[in-house]
Design a protein around this motif. Sequence first.
Motif, PDB file in Angstrom:
ATOM      1  N   LEU A  18      37.594   4.063  16.850  1.00 25.73           N
ATOM      2  CA  LEU A  18      37.894   3.974  15.420  1.00 25.73           C
ATOM      3  C   LEU A  18      36.825   4.665  14.584  1.00 25.73           C
ATOM      4  CD1 LEU A  18      39.314   0.337  15.317  1.00 25.73           C
ATOM      5  CD2 LEU A  18      40.521   2.510  15.599  1.00 25.73           C
ATOM      6  N   VAL A  19      35.555   4.527  14.978  1.00 26.35           N
ATOM      7  CA  VAL A  19      34.492   5.211  14.238  1.00 26.35           C
ATOM      8  C   VAL A  19      34.601   6.721  14.413  1.00 26.35           C
ATOM      9  CG1 VAL A  19      31.998   5.581  14.089  1.00 26.35           C
ATOM     10  CG2 VAL A  19      32.900   3.267  14.265  1.00 26.35           C
ATOM     11  N   ALA A  20      34.854   7.179  15.641  1.00 27.26           N
ATOM     12  CA  ALA A  20      34.936   8.622  15.896  1.00 27.26           C
ATOM     13  C   ALA A  20      36.115   9.259  15.170  1.00 27.26           C
ATOM     14  CB  ALA A  20      35.047   8.883  17.395  1.00 27.26           C
ATOM     15  N   SER A  21      37.244   8.556  15.098  1.00 26.05           N
ATOM     16  CA  SER A  21      38.401   9.115  14.405  1.00 26.05           C
ATOM     17  C   SER A  21      38.208   9.058  12.895  1.00 26.05           C
ATOM     18  CB  SER A  21      39.680   8.372  14.804  1.00 26.05           C
ATOM     19  OG  SER A  21      39.615   6.996  14.454  1.00 26.05           O
ATOM     20  N   LEU A  22      37.563   7.996  12.417  1.00 24.13           N
ATOM     21  CA  LEU A  22      37.360   7.833  10.975  1.00 24.13           C
ATOM     22  C   LEU A  22      36.288   8.762  10.429  1.00 24.13           C
ATOM     23  CD1 LEU A  22      37.648   6.397   8.243  1.00 24.13           C
ATOM     24  CD2 LEU A  22      36.130   4.607   9.105  1.00 24.13           C
ATOM     25  N   ILE A  23      35.165   8.865  11.118  1.00 20.30           N
ATOM     26  CA  ILE A  23      34.063   9.642  10.544  1.00 20.30           C
ATOM     27  C   ILE A  23      34.388  11.126  10.459  1.00 20.30           C
ATOM     28  CG2 ILE A  23      32.772  10.098  12.685  1.00 20.30           C
ATOM     29  CD1 ILE A  23      30.216   9.401  11.002  1.00 20.30           C
ATOM     30  N   GLY A  24      35.139  11.622  11.435  1.00 16.64           N
ATOM     31  CA  GLY A  24      35.516  13.037  11.396  1.00 16.64           C
ATOM     32  C   GLY A  24      36.408  13.350  10.216  1.00 16.64           C
ATOM     33  N   THR A  25      37.445  12.541  10.019  1.00 18.55           N
ATOM     34  CA  THR A  25      38.344  12.798   8.895  1.00 18.55           C
ATOM     35  C   THR A  25      37.645  12.542   7.559  1.00 18.55           C
ATOM     36  OG1 THR A  25      39.259  10.563   9.152  1.00 18.55           O
ATOM     37  CG2 THR A  25      40.492  12.379  10.154  1.00 18.55           C
ATOM     38  N   THR A  26      36.718  11.600   7.518  1.00 16.80           N
ATOM     39  CA  THR A  26      35.959  11.364   6.288  1.00 16.80           C
ATOM     40  C   THR A  26      35.176  12.620   5.900  1.00 16.80           C
ATOM     41  OG1 THR A  26      35.719   8.992   6.688  1.00 16.80           O
ATOM     42  CG2 THR A  26      34.119  10.011   5.211  1.00 16.80           C
ATOM     43  N   ILE A  27      34.490  13.205   6.871  1.00 17.41           N
ATOM     44  CA  ILE A  27      33.708  14.413   6.607  1.00 17.41           C
ATOM     45  C   ILE A  27      34.620  15.567   6.218  1.00 17.41           C
ATOM     46  CG2 ILE A  27      32.210  16.137   7.681  1.00 17.41           C
ATOM     47  CD1 ILE A  27      31.198  13.770   9.475  1.00 17.41           C
ATOM     48  N   GLU A  28      35.694  15.743   6.959  1.00 19.63           N
ATOM     49  CA  GLU A  28      36.608  16.846   6.678  1.00 19.63           C
ATOM     50  C   GLU A  28      37.204  16.710   5.285  1.00 19.63           C
ATOM     51  OE1 GLU A  28      37.029  19.383   8.582  1.00 19.63           O
ATOM     52  OE2 GLU A  28      36.697  18.833  10.665  1.00 19.63           O
ATOM     53  N   ARG A  87      41.324  16.620  23.755  1.00 17.98           N
ATOM     54  CA  ARG A  87      41.164  16.266  22.343  1.00 17.98           C
ATOM     55  C   ARG A  87      39.704  16.380  21.905  1.00 17.98           C
ATOM     56  NH1 ARG A  87      46.441  16.579  23.515  1.00 17.98           N
ATOM     57  NH2 ARG A  87      47.624  14.632  23.370  1.00 17.98           N
ATOM     58  N   LYS A  88      38.777  15.934  22.769  1.00 21.48           N
ATOM     59  CA  LYS A  88      37.375  15.790  22.379  1.00 21.48           C
ATOM     60  C   LYS A  88      36.741  17.125  21.986  1.00 21.48           C
ATOM     61  CE  LYS A  88      32.827  14.612  24.241  1.00 21.48           C
ATOM     62  NZ  LYS A  88      32.072  13.949  25.323  1.00 21.48           N
ATOM     63  N   VAL A  89      36.750  18.101  22.864  1.00 25.03           N
ATOM     64  CA  VAL A  89      36.072  19.372  22.592  1.00 25.03           C
ATOM     65  C   VAL A  89      36.726  20.102  21.425  1.00 25.03           C
ATOM     66  CG1 VAL A  89      37.440  20.704  24.263  1.00 25.03           C
ATOM     67  CG2 VAL A  89      35.117  21.451  23.657  1.00 25.03           C
ATOM     68  N   THR A  90      38.034  19.958  21.293  1.00 22.34           N
ATOM     69  CA  THR A  90      38.738  20.616  20.198  1.00 22.34           C
ATOM     70  C   THR A  90      38.352  20.010  18.856  1.00 22.34           C
ATOM     71  OG1 THR A  90      40.583  21.002  21.715  1.00 22.34           O
ATOM     72  CG2 THR A  90      41.023  21.293  19.381  1.00 22.34           C
ATOM     73  N   LEU A  91      38.192  18.695  18.825  1.00 22.40           N
ATOM     74  CA  LEU A  91      37.779  18.032  17.587  1.00 22.40           C
ATOM     75  C   LEU A  91      36.378  18.454  17.168  1.00 22.40           C
ATOM     76  CD1 LEU A  91      39.213  14.450  18.125  1.00 22.40           C
ATOM     77  CD2 LEU A  91      39.733  15.959  16.220  1.00 22.40           C
ATOM     78  N   VAL A  92      35.491  18.652  18.114  1.00 22.34           N
ATOM     79  CA  VAL A  92      34.144  19.131  17.796  1.00 22.34           C
ATOM     80  C   VAL A  92      34.209  20.529  17.178  1.00 22.34           C
ATOM     81  CG1 VAL A  92      31.941  19.858  18.811  1.00 22.34           C
ATOM     82  CG2 VAL A  92      32.987  17.695  19.505  1.00 22.34           C
ATOM     83  N   ALA A  93      35.010  21.417  17.761  1.00 21.58           N
ATOM     84  CA  ALA A  93      35.138  22.780  17.243  1.00 21.58           C
ATOM     85  C   ALA A  93      35.739  22.789  15.839  1.00 21.58           C
ATOM     86  CB  ALA A  93      35.998  23.616  18.197  1.00 21.58           C
ATOM     87  N   ALA A  94      36.740  21.931  15.592  1.00 23.76           N
ATOM     88  CA  ALA A  94      37.369  21.862  14.267  1.00 23.76           C
ATOM     89  C   ALA A  94      36.372  21.386  13.217  1.00 23.76           C
ATOM     90  CB  ALA A  94      38.578  20.935  14.320  1.00 23.76           C
ATOM     91  N   LEU A  95      35.577  20.390  13.579  1.00 17.20           N
ATOM     92  CA  LEU A  95      34.580  19.861  12.649  1.00 17.20           C
ATOM     93  C   LEU A  95      33.554  20.926  12.273  1.00 17.20           C
ATOM     94  CD1 LEU A  95      33.553  17.290  11.193  1.00 17.20           C
ATOM     95  CD2 LEU A  95      32.180  16.804  13.219  1.00 17.20           C
ATOM     96  N   LEU A  96      33.099  21.706  13.247  1.00 15.98           N
ATOM     97  CA  LEU A  96      32.137  22.766  12.985  1.00 15.98           C
ATOM     98  C   LEU A  96      32.725  23.862  12.095  1.00 15.98           C
ATOM     99  CD1 LEU A  96      30.370  23.184  16.453  1.00 15.98           C
ATOM    100  CD2 LEU A  96      29.318  22.456  14.299  1.00 15.98           C
ATOM    101  N   THR A  97      33.969  24.220  12.344  1.00 18.47           N
ATOM    102  CA  THR A  97      34.624  25.262  11.546  1.00 18.47           C
ATOM    103  C   THR A  97      34.713  24.857  10.083  1.00 18.47           C
ATOM    104  OG1 THR A  97      35.947  25.937  13.461  1.00 18.47           O
ATOM    105  CG2 THR A  97      36.707  26.663  11.296  1.00 18.47           C
ATOM    106  N   MET A  98      35.169  23.643   9.854  1.00 18.81           N
ATOM    107  CA  MET A  98      35.285  23.131   8.486  1.00 18.81           C
ATOM    108  C   MET A  98      33.906  23.021   7.836  1.00 18.81           C
ATOM    109  SD  MET A  98      37.571  21.700   6.342  1.00 18.81           S
ATOM    110  CE  MET A  98      37.607  20.619   4.917  1.00 18.81           C
ATOM    111  N   ALA A 201      24.494  17.226   6.455  1.00 21.70           N
ATOM    112  CA  ALA A 201      24.006  15.970   7.039  1.00 21.70           C
ATOM    113  C   ALA A 201      25.164  15.158   7.614  1.00 21.70           C
ATOM    114  CB  ALA A 201      23.269  15.156   5.981  1.00 21.70           C
ATOM    115  N   LEU A 202      26.288  15.117   6.888  1.00 24.55           N
ATOM    116  CA  LEU A 202      27.459  14.401   7.382  1.00 24.55           C
ATOM    117  C   LEU A 202      28.005  15.051   8.653  1.00 24.55           C
ATOM    118  CD1 LEU A 202      29.347  13.761   4.009  1.00 24.55           C
ATOM    119  CD2 LEU A 202      28.030  12.106   5.345  1.00 24.55           C
ATOM    120  N   ILE A 203      27.971  16.379   8.685  1.00 23.82           N
ATOM    121  CA  ILE A 203      28.478  17.100   9.860  1.00 23.82           C
ATOM    122  C   ILE A 203      27.660  16.735  11.100  1.00 23.82           C
ATOM    123  CG2 ILE A 203      28.783  19.390  10.874  1.00 23.82           C
ATOM    124  CD1 ILE A 203      29.132  20.343   7.876  1.00 23.82           C
TER     125      ILE A 203
END
Length: 425
Positions: A18-28, A87-98, A201-203
């Motif tokens: 829940l934290v991993a799914s929430l924090i990513g979308t919060t930052i994005e 899912r995991k590695v792709t989510l990391v790449a998406a976060l970095l791109t954004m 910092a959030l990233i």
Amino acid sequence: MTSTLTPAKPVNSPAQVLVASLIGTTIEFFDFYVYATAAVLVFPALFFPDSDPTTALLQSFATFSIAFFARPIGAIVFGHFGDRIGRKVTLVAALLTMGISTVIIGLLPSYAQIGVWAPLLLSLCRFGQGFGLGGEWGGAVLLATENAPEGKRSWYGMFPQLGAPIGLLLSSGAFWILLHFISQDDLLSWGWRVPFIASIALIAIGLWVRLSITETPEFQQAIDKHERVAVPLVEIFTKYKRSLFLGTFVALVTFVLFYIGSAYLLSYNVKIRQIPFLDALAIQIMGSVAFGIFIPISAKMAEKFGRREVLIATTVAIAAFSFVLPLLMGGSQGDIFVFSFFAMALMGMTYALIGTALAAPFPTRVRYTGSSLTFNFAGIVGASLAPYAATWLQANYGLNFVGYYLLIAALITLACIFASGKDEI
């Protein structure tokens, strides 16, 4: 997946998921909404100074819309790798791109410094934001739902959705706090850059959390059973065209309502009603709180009454709300507060469930691609032009037509919900 398969045991704890799914979308979404706020308050003057105020605002909203056309491309690219390698590695790449795109926006020179290159570079960075978010959302929803216990998909699926109101709250709050310490001239000069650059910092936090999780049990099961497909996009357009089409319009009113109640409302308050920046941001902050409160309420109601039933009731309520839109937005500042509260409360009710609903018709092997494409196609038809269209309708025909715009979106969504089977939402 067939019901005869034995689900793999989850290897991530509920808190991790829940934290991993929430924090990513919060930052994005923080990155995304910082841009939306700046598109109203700052960008018209800094990047489109040669136009009259209304034209400059429309040009700024045009760059805002670029991200929504980039998002399906991001959904295709990240969805492909999300369904192929995980899912995991792709989510990391998406976060970095954004994240990288957002930080660069904070470093861009203005039109006065480099001329037409300034809005062109702004547009390119906005494309990068949309490209990254196109891959983020679907993966975050799947990270939550594919780790969910039986009967808890709506509840788990609402956690990444909470990232939207939290991101809106943080982005609005960032500008609200800045204006308490610096002048509006300083905001235009340098202060607007702070939220964009500070997102680094959030990233870093988001990457640390994302890298700590393991692959979802359902995707790991697909790997073990050799169920992955070579090109998920081809299977989506071959076998799931109906789900893609219906899902796009099931989510239509969600997007229209949100961008009328956020980006458009902010511009209307500041540019048309001449409400001070701080008061306009306070209205948006209050709306984001209502948005966040009603997401878990909706998820609990869906577990009790059914996801489809709650979506139908909420869409009918949005259609009814469209008739009071011109009355509240055209009234006092207190009326606008009331409008914001109810618009964003209804948004919470529909947005809480839309992630799980859009992922439902697709099997694990193509679910990342299918749900991401559906969500982002809905973003094009529902959100990309919503602030622009609402601004144009209000300027040329009045607030009644903004209400009609929302009503039409609600009726289309309602028709598509009824056209979808119970196992498709």
